[in-house]
Design a protein around this motif. Sequence first.
Motif, PDB file in Angstrom:
ATOM      1  N   ASP A 102       0.840  -1.217   0.000  1.00 52.83           N
ATOM      2  CA  ASP A 102       0.000   0.000   0.000  1.00 52.83           C
ATOM      3  C   ASP A 102       0.868   1.257   0.000  1.00 52.83           C
ATOM      4  OD1 ASP A 102      -2.128  -1.664   0.128  1.00 52.83           O
ATOM      5  OD2 ASP A 102      -2.218  -1.636   2.332  1.00 52.83           O
ATOM      6  N   PHE A 103       0.168   2.382  -0.116  1.00 50.96           N
ATOM      7  CA  PHE A 103       0.855   3.671  -0.121  1.00 50.96           C
ATOM      8  C   PHE A 103       1.461   3.934   1.261  1.00 50.96           C
ATOM      9  CE2 PHE A 103       0.933   8.292   0.349  1.00 50.96           C
ATOM     10  CZ  PHE A 103       1.690   8.610  -0.757  1.00 50.96           C
TER      11      PHE A 103
ATOM     12  N   ARG B 149       7.338   4.546  -1.806  1.00 53.68           N
ATOM     13  CA  ARG B 149       5.966   4.990  -1.533  1.00 53.68           C
ATOM     14  C   ARG B 149       4.933   3.894  -1.796  1.00 53.68           C
ATOM     15  NH1 ARG B 149       4.953   9.509   1.529  1.00 53.68           N
ATOM     16  NH2 ARG B 149       6.408  11.171   0.966  1.00 53.68           N
ATOM     17  N   ARG B 150       5.100   3.191  -2.915  1.00 53.67           N
ATOM     18  CA  ARG B 150       4.141   2.126  -3.232  1.00 53.67           C
ATOM     19  C   ARG B 150       4.875   0.936  -3.836  1.00 53.67           C
ATOM     20  NH1 ARG B 150      -1.413   2.499  -3.689  1.00 53.67           N
ATOM     21  NH2 ARG B 150      -1.509   4.743  -3.972  1.00 53.67           N
TER      22      ARG B 150
ATOM     23  N   SER C  43       2.716   6.577   3.955  1.00 50.02           N
ATOM     24  CA  SER C  43       2.478   8.006   4.233  1.00 50.02           C
ATOM     25  C   SER C  43       3.770   8.705   4.685  1.00 50.02           C
ATOM     26  CB  SER C  43       1.425   8.149   5.336  1.00 50.02           C
ATOM     27  OG  SER C  43       1.969   7.636   6.536  1.00 50.02           O
ATOM     28  N   ASP C  44       3.704  10.066   4.690  1.00 46.92           N
ATOM     29  CA  ASP C  44       4.849  10.860   5.157  1.00 46.92           C
ATOM     30  C   ASP C  44       5.192  10.517   6.599  1.00 46.92           C
ATOM     31  OD1 ASP C  44       5.016  12.061   2.754  1.00 46.92           O
ATOM     32  OD2 ASP C  44       4.027  13.944   3.367  1.00 46.92           O
ATOM     33  N   ASP C  45       4.126  10.330   7.429  1.00 45.87           N
ATOM     34  CA  ASP C  45       4.346  10.032   8.849  1.00 45.87           C
ATOM     35  C   ASP C  45       5.130   8.737   9.015  1.00 45.87           C
ATOM     36  OD1 ASP C  45       3.127  12.267   9.615  1.00 45.87           O
ATOM     37  OD2 ASP C  45       1.213  11.341  10.223  1.00 45.87           O
ATOM     38  N   ASN C  46       4.755   7.758   8.208  1.00 45.26           N
ATOM     39  CA  ASN C  46       5.457   6.473   8.301  1.00 45.26           C
ATOM     40  C   ASN C  46       6.911   6.601   7.878  1.00 45.26           C
ATOM     41  OD1 ASN C  46       3.402   4.963   9.370  1.00 45.26           O
ATOM     42  ND2 ASN C  46       2.581   4.347   7.392  1.00 45.26           N
TER      43      ASN C  46
END
Length: 557
Positions: free
Chosen positions: A377-378, A416-417, A380-383
């Motif tokens: 999955d995508f 990212r993906r 996120s910036d936080d991850n």
Amino acid sequence: MADNVKFTDYDEINCLLNDVVSSVRDFTENQLEQIRRLTQIGVALSAERNIDRLLELIVEEARRFTNADGGTLYIMSGDEKALQFEIVQNDSLNVRMGGTAGEITWPPVQLYNEDGTLNYSNVSSYTALSGKTVNISDVYHAEKFNFEGTRKYDSETGYRSRSMLVIPMRNHENDIIGILQLLNAQDSSGGKAIPFSVESQELTESLASQAAIALSNNSLIKDLENLFESFVKTIATAIDEKSPYTGDHGRRVVDLTMLIANKINEVKNGHFKDIHFDKYEINELRIAAWLHDVGKVAIPEYVMDKSTKLKTVFDRIELLRTRFEVLKRDMNIDYLKRKQDKSEFSDAEVSHEDYNHEVKKLEEDYEFLVAINKSADFISDDNIKRVKAIASRKWMMDGGWQVLINDDEIQNLSIRRGTLTDEERDIINNHAAITFKMLSQMPFPKKLKNVPIYAGSHHECLSGEGYPQGLKGDEISLQARILALADVFEALTARDRPYRKGNTLSQALKILGFMVKDNHLDADIFDLFVKEKIYLNYAKKELSPSQIDKVELEKIK
Ligand SMILES: [Fe+2]
Ligand SMILES: [Fe+2]
């Protein structure tokens, strides 16, 4: 002028001379005509590519040439121990067997007797063994050979076999590859069987040798085609075998491509009504489909099959696990040490709760990384921030402090993906360029000259966003567009990939629909694919029943 020759004698001599000249002229013209015919037959034989028609043509022409009522063509068996019936023709009996009329089931003529001796009693076998032509004026009076079979056949059919010409057919290496047997030469009125003349024997021998060359050429071409075909399939299978992630991809893309191309040939209405691929174009597209991913041979498996973000030759999550374990162990040692030293250094005491909290946090961080590593999955910036925060922790190795996660690992965990970095994606995408490069170096015959172009463009998009050339719209051939759709649909529905289940029909068609909207795939081919239910024909053969769900057409367009 001699005195004793009378005037009338000159007339007679003149007449005689004229007769001789005209006979010689007739004879020469006849010979020339025969040679002309022979040449024409040779051309016709060498032009015929259909082996059944070629065999028929040989007998037909030889019979016409000698005015024979019947003819039989035998071909030497692969082990050179028997003559197989290939063609049997007889005008009086109205018999047409073999060739396009279907296989002859008569048992072959054995060249060896049961005791292993040579079979010289059968006239065809004799010719095959001796290499000599046999010309018999009446088979019922030929004592050298056993014609019991012929007599039996005659008594069953009411026929009377009489004259027979049996000629060996030799290839360019002087091997006997078949026997041509002609029966009952007809007189000019066509009613009576006469012997085969010496001239017709000689000319038929020439014809037989031309026929033998045409036959060997034909079988050489067939052999080469078969070799090429199996070579192509072997390469495609090797590519698929290289990776557990591709399964039977090559073969299924070929099947789908052919389903679409044949349907285009079939439809009488709509966008493709005026388009027709001939059999050579169909074959060219089929070969291109087999070879479309041949460039993957040059792509390293660790990139091709990269199933997690940290995977190289092995999954580097294992390295991270070791580092976390070391870190945990060091924390534990530190905690125990501080506990022991409590009396001396009271300020250094670490409470049990704090220690447990730290260990739990460490374990959670590791689990987080495991999940990120596998995620499709995508991210996120936080991850990504959290990955970097974990990465900055230090652990002790070889007496020095090291970062917990190095830059390359951070880069991979921050994909990212999916599982591929941009560089790795470029490497994989490069397979289409390599396909083109490899195939364009092969000396394809004229009828297959577009194979490199079709195969090398299977990842081009109509929008121009595809690769390797970024071709747009009409720059992409119809064949490559068919191949592109087949390639995507196979990948979406394949159920033999270890990392995911195949999509259902409705899911796969929906995704294709999006790709058409994005101008990646051809809308007309997609319409045909859906309207003519090509997907369903394919699904019945290749997909599991659970994948074949109800397709609501309005939802996929
Ligand atoms: Fe591909
Ligand atoms: Fe493919």
